[in-house]
Scaffold this active site. Structure first.
Site: not given
Ligand code: XBP
Ligand code: MG
Length: 241
Positions: A28, A30
């Site tokens: 993953d 973020d």
């Molecule tokens: C986390 C998310 C993303 C980010 C914001 O993604 O849910 O929506 O919070 O990015 P991950 P965007 O699956 O990597 O944990 O505004 O581009 O959605």
């Molecule tokens: Mg994440």
């Protein structure tokens, strides 16, 4: 939050063994590779100011809103909460473009380092001949700006498969992004290991049948990780003996 019991030595060894034996490690982005959600939050708030929206997401509210994966979907969920005149899809998309541009500026300007032990894990996995992939809800642009700052322009050479949020029909907690990664890798779920930080990510990978290692992050510490193989505060808790 009640104290989480320390993992047993047996469980730690089992997970260490799986980390080195898995045919592929699926990351993953973020919260997992880097603690980016605070930067996303600042980018959302800057976009609201730039478009004269009287919206402001403090950390407590953002923590709640993060239960909705996807920035566009998160803004739509917030709007529904407020019960005001809804923005059109085009307005939400434009707002998200402004936010994404702002996020890129914040990351390129100040960077957001990878979490402790993540780069070492990527290097060690490559040395072991393991295949690496990314399964994320965020956009490809956001992955690129984050990993270019953290790993250099050739970051993309490290990952054989990259699937971003808008490239599949449904975002996490749906399994779509993980199923697409498995399909492109040509591997079965049990041959892989997913590394995540959130409850939504755990559900998504688990629905795809992939075992999950959780590295807890800032906004998701209170999520339920009982379905994970193991949940640690930092990946170094399990990769560094
Ligand atoms: C986390 C998310 C993303 C980010 C914001 O993604 O849910 O929506 O919070 O990015 P991950 P965007 O699956 O990597 O944990 O505004 O581009 O959605
Ligand atoms: Mg994440």
């Amino acid at each position: 939050m009640s104290e989480v019991p320390a993992p047993s030595a047996v469980r730690l060894d089992r997970v260490r063994d799986l980390i080195v034996r898995a045919r592929a490690l699926i990351f993953d982005v973020d919260g997992t590779l880097a603690e980016t959600e605070e930067v996303h939050r600042q980018a959302f708030n800057a976009a609201f100011v730039e478009t004269n929206l009287d919206w402001y997401w403090d950390q407590a509210l953002y923590k709640e809103l993060l239960q909705v994966a996807g920035g566009k979907e998160r803004m739509r969920a917030f709007e529904r909460q407020r019960g005001r005149q809804p923005l059109s899809d085009a307005e939400i998309a434009q707002l998200h473009r402004i936010k994404t541009k702002g996020y890129a500026g914040l990351i390129a300007g100040g960077g957001c380092p990878l979490r402790p032990g993540m780069e070492a894990l990527l290097v060690a996995a490559r040395k072991r001949g393991q295949r690496l992939a990314i399964a994320t809800t965020t956009s490809r642009d956001n992955i690129d700006v984050l990993l270019t700052a953290a790993l250099g322009r050739d970051w993309v050479d490290r990952f054989e498969v990259i699937v971003a949020g808008d490239e599949v029909p449904r975002k996490k907690p749906a399994p779509d992004v993980y199923l697409e990664v498995l399909s492109r890798l040509g591997l079965s779920a049990s041959e892989c290991l997913a590394i995540e930080d959130s409850g939504n990510g755990l559900v998504a990978a688990s629905l795809a049948g992939i075992p999950v290692l959780i590295s807890r992050s800032m906004f998701f510490r209170d999520d339920d990780f009982s379905a994970a193989l193991l949940a640690v505060d930092e990946i170094t808790d399990v990769t560094e003996r």
